[in-house]
Design an enzyme around this catalytic site. Structure first.
Site, short mmCIF file in Angstrom:
data_model
loop_
_atom_site.label_atom_id
_atom_site.label_comp_id
_atom_site.label_asym_id
_atom_site.label_seq_id
_atom_site.Cartn_x
_atom_site.Cartn_y
_atom_site.Cartn_z
N GLU A 104 0.85 -1.20 0.00
CA GLU A 104 0.00 0.00 0.00
C GLU A 104 0.88 1.25 0.00
O GLU A 104 0.72 2.17 0.80
CB GLU A 104 -0.92 0.00 1.23
N CYS A 109 -10.67 1.23 7.11
CA CYS A 109 -10.11 2.50 7.59
C CYS A 109 -10.64 3.70 6.82
O CYS A 109 -10.79 4.80 7.38
CB CYS A 109 -8.59 2.46 7.48
O1 FUB Z 1 -3.16 -0.56 8.96
C1 FUB Z 1 -4.21 0.34 9.28
C2 FUB Z 1 -4.77 0.95 8.03
O2 FUB Z 1 -5.30 -0.07 7.20
C3 FUB Z 1 -3.78 1.66 7.16
O3 FUB Z 1 -3.60 2.98 7.46
C4 FUB Z 1 -4.35 1.45 5.82
O4 FUB Z 1 -3.46 1.69 4.78
C5 FUB Z 1 -4.81 0.04 5.88
O5 FUB Z 1 -3.74 -0.83 5.72
ZN ZN Z 2 -7.85 3.68 4.41
#
Ligand code: FUB
Ligand code: ZN
Length: 642
Positions: free
Chosen positions: A305, A405
């Site tokens: 990510e 999230c």
């Molecule tokens: O790991 C917590 C949240 O979930 C991150 O900020 C996002 O990118 C997703 O991975």
């Molecule tokens: Zn997010």
């Protein structure tokens, strides 16, 4: 530099008023209900038992906290006793569940209490940070200190574990967020220990090799420190590759990075750390100048990510997480406090109307986690399995994600959108953003009211009326957006002298009650082209009008293939029409594109001659509106010059 609080600006109607109404009427419940059904809300009561459905997860508290934060903002201007009751009940649960020494994380406490601060990958400081942000929002909105006190107790517990007694098994958070939250706690309480703790986490990062749990040297997860989470990447993943001051390039997990850079900028400001400020400048310039989508999407690399490599910006497999766009807006705000330059506010505007906003459906109930810049539903299956986490169709917003999230992040962003509109710096008042609104601003020795009347972002005429008790000398700085090449400024219908600096028009005079500032920002449709390093967009253009980036959707041109449509170089004769998408009025762009003759589509796979092309009507709609009318082809980048 003091930004006017989100609560001192009200959007009763207009673009953001409508969006906040949708939040209040649909999004607040939509998110809460999904979080309730999946056990996230119940988990806060700490009574989950082995064998029960919905096993708590280490970062669920952060989902709930972002909902709480957004709800606190929303309730201030749109009171709703039922919603308020839901919010207060969660605070009750946290108050009841918090340990005597201040700790709270529903999953750790329910499942593995002995693991408290033992595994850096467990997100405890991340969830703590989001709870603290929610507590600050609740305190600002209600004036009640209960939740804030609970979180002060938690901050004290963290200070003990990481600084005073050093009982924690790691030094810095595996996912940043606590650093920026502690800065907000510092501003809310004036307790300098929270600033020191924030600065501690910022400065400590990247120093201790034992903290680098995301590394995979030679493909083997490290034996020490023990790490039982499934996600291993590399030192850059969690910005562990160098101390903050030395970070040269924006990289790694995008949300971690943006949260961290925001805190770095905040700490640089509070501690007058010029080197840290320079690092922030490098990181902001790198992420926006070489690694950003035209929509403001921040992350291009699906694996990890991550922000990705310079100029590698895949369109169909773009990652562009909604959370990262929200975070980029906050990083830019923090940068503006360090150096008042309009480019930072331009960036916030780009996220407000494009990169972040696309994360929410127009009915307020559906969300994008990753944001595609091109979508061909017919080939989506081809890409299945490429995403590291379960693949959600890129063409359809979801009500919930396993890792959810983004929904509460875009919710809290829009609920507090007023925070980006005005700031004061001594005798100077900055007007950063434009929208129908009414704001109450402490300026000089008194308070003034600023009424904005405008159809922005659809129209570039903005009228700002000032109301104040007496005449007051001062300088008003109006942002002239980077996309605008011609602006006209008048006060009480008369042209006035002003000076331009770093994207702002500064007007200095003695202001009177009822003074009217009239700003006209020319908003022609423009074609945007990418740097030739970006091979994905070579030979293509994107359309922009004002702050809005447009896209083509298949539904608007059912007889043609949007990927075949081509805008000739000489063509600039665009028209504007008002249309309704999912009940909301938007300005669409009309034009004429060249398309291949139908025979070419049923012809041979390869031929020696280019297909014959003819003109066809084309319509582009705002990118943030896409995927609100069923499953559909979409592209931001349009073939050009064919
Ligand atoms: O790991 C917590 C949240 O979930 C991150 O900020 C996002 O990118 C997703 O991975
Ligand atoms: Zn997010």
């Amino acid at each position: 530099m003091d930004f006017i609080s989100w609560k001192d600006i009200e959007f009763k109607d207009g673009f953001w008023g409508l969006r906040q109404d949708v939040l209040a009427n649909a999004t607040a419940d939509a998110i809460y209900n999904r979080f309730d059904e999946t056990g996230r809300i119940r988990a806060m009561n700490l009574n989950w038992k082995e064998g029960d459905p919905c096993r708590p997860h280490v970062f669920w508290d952060s989902d709930v906290a972002k909902w709480m934060e957004g709800t606190a903002y929303l309730l201030y201007h749109r009171p709703d006793p039922e919603l308020s009751d839901k919010l207060e009940k969660i605070i009750d649960a946290i108050e009841k569940g918090q340990t005597e020494d201040g700790y709270f994380n529903s999953a750790i406490m329910t499942l593995v209490p002995e693991k408290r601060f033992k595994d850096r990958t467990n997100h405890e400081l991340y969830t703590a940070g989001h709870l603290m942000e929610a507590a600050v929002a609740h305190y600002e909105a209600t004036g009640q200190e209960r939740f804030l006190k609970i979180m002060e107790h938690f901050a004290d517990c963290i200070e003990k574990a990481f600084v005073t007694e050093k009982t924690a098994s790691f030094k810095t958070p595996g996912h940043q967020e606590i650093e920026l939250a502690l800065l907000r706690m510092y501003h809310a309480t004036n307790n300098p220990r929270y600033l020191e703790l924030s600065a501690h986490f910022v400065r400590q990062r990247g120093l201790d090799p034992n903290d680098r749990v995301f590394s995979v040297p030679n493909g083997t997860p490290p034996a020490y420190p023990p790490c039982d989470n499934q996600l291993y990447y590399n030192d850059t993943y969690a910005q562990d590759d160098a101390p903050a001051h030395q970070l040269e390039k924006a990289g790694g997990h995008a949300v971690r990075a943006m949260y961290f850079y925001t805190a770095m900028a905040g700490v640089a400001l509070e501690t007058h750390d010029e080197d840290l400020f320079n690092a922030c400048r490098r990181l902001w310039n790198d992420s926006t100048g070489r690694k950003m989508y035209v929509t403001g999407g921040v992350s291009a690399e699906r694996y990890g990510e991550a922000i990705g490599t310079e100029y590698v910006l895949p369109l169909e497999l773009s990652y562009a997480e909604t959370c990262a766009s929200v975070a980029m807006a906050n990083f830019s705000k923090a940068m503006f406090c360090l150096e008042p330059d309009g480019k930072y506010m331009d960036m916030i505007e780009l996220e407000m109307y494009n990169g972040a906003l696309a994360g929410l459906s127009l009915d307020g109930k559906g969300f994008f986690y990753d944001n595609a810049l091109m979508c061909r539903p017919r080939v989506t299956d081809f890409f299945k399995g490429i995403h590291a986490t379960p693949l959600y169709p890129p063409y359809e917003r979801q009500e919930l994600f396993e890792c959810s999230c983004c929904p509460p992040n875009i919710y809290r962003f829009i609920a507090a959108i007023g925070q980006y509109f005005y700031s004061t710096d001594g005798h100077r008042l900055f007007v950063h953003q434009y929208a129908n609104s009414s704001a109450s601003v402490a300026w000089g020795s008194g308070k003034i009211t600023l009424e904005q009347k405008t159809e922005y972002p659809w129209d570039g005429d903005i009228a700002v009326t000032l109301h104040g008790k007496q005449s007051f000398p001062g300088e008003i700085a109006l942002r002239i957006p980077g996309w605008c090449s011609s602006a006209d400024i008048r006060v009480n219908h008369q042209p006035v002298p002003y000076s331009m600096k770093n994207g702002y028009a500064y007007i200095c005079r003695r202001w009177q009650d009822n003074d009217l500032i009239q700003l006209h920002l020319a908003m022609p449709v423009t074609k945007l082209f990418s740097n030739p390093n970006v091979t994905e967009t070579a030979g293509k253009c994107a359309l922009r009008r004002g702050p809005i980036i447009y896209c083509l959707e298949g539904i608007d041109q059912p007889e043609y293939d949007i990927f075949d449509m081509c805008l000739p170089d000489s063509y600039n004769d665009f028209s504007l029409t008002t249309m309704t998408i999912a009940g909301q009025k938007v300005t669409a762009i009309g034009g004429v594109a060249m398309v291949s003759d139908p025979e070419a589509f049923s012809g041979p796979l390869y031929t020696t001659s280019l297909p014959h092309r003819r003109p066809a009507p084309m319509r582009a709609v705002p990118y943030y509106c896409w995927a609100n009318r069923g499953v559909n082809d979409m592209t931001v980048w349009i073939q050009h010059n064919g």
